[in-house]
Design an enzyme around this catalytic site. Sequence first.
Site, PDB file in Angstrom:
ATOM      1  N   TYR A  18       0.796  -1.237   0.000  1.00  0.00           N
ATOM      2  CA  TYR A  18       0.000   0.000   0.000  1.00  0.00           C
ATOM      3  C   TYR A  18       0.828   1.287   0.000  1.00  0.00           C
ATOM      4  O   TYR A  18       0.259   2.380   0.025  1.00  0.00           O
ATOM      5  CB  TYR A  18      -0.964  -0.014   1.195  1.00  0.00           C
ATOM      6  CG  TYR A  18      -1.951  -1.159   1.111  1.00  0.00           C
ATOM      7  CD1 TYR A  18      -2.840  -1.260   0.043  1.00  0.00           C
ATOM      8  CD2 TYR A  18      -1.973  -2.158   2.071  1.00  0.00           C
ATOM      9  CE1 TYR A  18      -3.730  -2.312  -0.058  1.00  0.00           C
ATOM     10  CE2 TYR A  18      -2.873  -3.225   1.985  1.00  0.00           C
ATOM     11  CZ  TYR A  18      -3.747  -3.293   0.918  1.00  0.00           C
ATOM     12  OH  TYR A  18      -4.636  -4.337   0.815  1.00  0.00           O
ATOM     13  N   ASN A  69     -12.815   4.386  -2.724  1.00  0.00           N
ATOM     14  CA  ASN A  69     -12.015   3.199  -2.423  1.00  0.00           C
ATOM     15  C   ASN A  69     -12.721   2.511  -1.266  1.00  0.00           C
ATOM     16  O   ASN A  69     -12.559   2.888  -0.104  1.00  0.00           O
ATOM     17  CB  ASN A  69     -10.568   3.542  -2.050  1.00  0.00           C
ATOM     18  CG  ASN A  69      -9.735   2.273  -1.842  1.00  0.00           C
ATOM     19  OD1 ASN A  69     -10.281   1.171  -1.741  1.00  0.00           O
ATOM     20  ND2 ASN A  69      -8.417   2.423  -1.789  1.00  0.00           N
ATOM     21  N   HIS A  75     -15.437  -6.070  -2.329  1.00  0.00           N
ATOM     22  CA  HIS A  75     -15.585  -7.452  -2.787  1.00  0.00           C
ATOM     23  C   HIS A  75     -16.785  -8.162  -2.175  1.00  0.00           C
ATOM     24  O   HIS A  75     -17.076  -9.298  -2.538  1.00  0.00           O
ATOM     25  CB  HIS A  75     -14.301  -8.226  -2.445  1.00  0.00           C
ATOM     26  CG  HIS A  75     -13.053  -7.472  -2.772  1.00  0.00           C
ATOM     27  ND1 HIS A  75     -12.714  -7.153  -4.072  1.00  0.00           N
ATOM     28  CD2 HIS A  75     -12.101  -6.907  -1.984  1.00  0.00           C
ATOM     29  CE1 HIS A  75     -11.588  -6.447  -4.059  1.00  0.00           C
ATOM     30  NE2 HIS A  75     -11.197  -6.278  -2.807  1.00  0.00           N
ATOM     31  N   ASP A  82     -25.853  -1.242  -4.072  1.00  0.00           N
ATOM     32  CA  ASP A  82     -27.190  -0.628  -4.172  1.00  0.00           C
ATOM     33  C   ASP A  82     -27.115   0.876  -3.930  1.00  0.00           C
ATOM     34  O   ASP A  82     -27.787   1.653  -4.619  1.00  0.00           O
ATOM     35  CB  ASP A  82     -28.142  -1.269  -3.148  1.00  0.00           C
ATOM     36  CG  ASP A  82     -28.481  -2.713  -3.481  1.00  0.00           C
ATOM     37  OD1 ASP A  82     -28.290  -3.119  -4.643  1.00  0.00           O
ATOM     38  OD2 ASP A  82     -28.919  -3.442  -2.571  1.00  0.00           O
ATOM     39  N   HIS A  95      -8.462   1.813  -6.413  1.00  0.00           N
ATOM     40  CA  HIS A  95      -7.666   0.960  -5.526  1.00  0.00           C
ATOM     41  C   HIS A  95      -6.189   1.283  -5.652  1.00  0.00           C
ATOM     42  O   HIS A  95      -5.698   1.521  -6.768  1.00  0.00           O
ATOM     43  CB  HIS A  95      -7.870  -0.524  -5.869  1.00  0.00           C
ATOM     44  CG  HIS A  95      -9.288  -0.950  -5.717  1.00  0.00           C
ATOM     45  ND1 HIS A  95      -9.883  -1.139  -4.494  1.00  0.00           N
ATOM     46  CD2 HIS A  95     -10.257  -1.161  -6.640  1.00  0.00           C
ATOM     47  CE1 HIS A  95     -11.143  -1.465  -4.669  1.00  0.00           C
ATOM     48  NE2 HIS A  95     -11.408  -1.483  -5.965  1.00  0.00           N
ATOM     49  N   SER A  97      -3.738  -0.890  -4.789  1.00  0.00           N
ATOM     50  CA  SER A  97      -3.078  -2.091  -5.314  1.00  0.00           C
ATOM     51  C   SER A  97      -3.797  -2.577  -6.572  1.00  0.00           C
ATOM     52  O   SER A  97      -4.940  -2.187  -6.840  1.00  0.00           O
ATOM     53  CB  SER A  97      -3.087  -3.193  -4.240  1.00  0.00           C
ATOM     54  OG  SER A  97      -4.424  -3.574  -3.930  1.00  0.00           O
ATOM     55  N   ARG A 106     -10.167 -11.006  -4.483  1.00  0.00           N
ATOM     56  CA  ARG A 106     -10.091  -9.561  -4.753  1.00  0.00           C
ATOM     57  C   ARG A 106     -10.381  -9.227  -6.218  1.00  0.00           C
ATOM     58  O   ARG A 106     -10.465  -8.074  -6.609  1.00  0.00           O
ATOM     59  CB  ARG A 106      -8.713  -9.010  -4.381  1.00  0.00           C
ATOM     60  CG  ARG A 106      -8.445  -9.023  -2.898  1.00  0.00           C
ATOM     61  CD  ARG A 106      -7.151  -8.320  -2.563  1.00  0.00           C
ATOM     62  NE  ARG A 106      -6.606  -8.811  -1.332  1.00  0.00           N
ATOM     63  CZ  ARG A 106      -6.939  -8.370  -0.104  1.00  0.00           C
ATOM     64  NH1 ARG A 106      -7.795  -7.385   0.033  1.00  0.00           N
ATOM     65  NH2 ARG A 106      -6.389  -8.904   0.968  1.00  0.00           N
TER      66      ARG A 106
END
Length: 146
Positions: A18, A69, A75, A82, A95, A97, A106
């Site tokens: 990260y 993010n 996931h 919704d 994201h 990564s 992921r």
Amino acid sequence: MLHGPNLNLLGTREPAIYGTATLADVDARLRSVADSVGADVEAAQTNHEGVLVDRVQQARGAFDGVVLNAGGYTHTSVALLDAVRACGLPVVECHISNTAAREPFRRRSRIAPACVGTVAGFGAESYVLALRGLVAHLEASGRRTG
Ligand code: CA2
């Protein structure tokens, strides 16, 4: 800019995945890029799924669009999918990564079908690219007000 769970830890752990920028660094850079294109950014982080849903709902009428993010909720969260659908705003999934190159779980994003696009894998720069993508999308669709 909405940051989901655990992103408050940015820059403090797992730098190999990260990076070393903190959440405050990311938000400062986003504000500076936003300034340069005449946009305003408000940033918030939460570790709670329902609060993220609240924030997405509240964005309607208050902002032109959202960079999201959603962290691990990306996931798993049908509720967030919704909310993204219901908010009626362009949402760009973001994201740090490259989620496609990590564990199989992921690779699936629940929210992606409701987003205008996704940026992943460019470290903290993903946020800047997502913001630029959102602004370009708003301009192309004539929906930019700020
Ligand atoms: O790459 C991303 O931005 C993610 O959204 C980050 C999430 C992960 O669950 C997604 O699959 C991809 C995890 C955020 C955790 O952030 C940390 C930052 C520093 C140290 C530990 C965790």
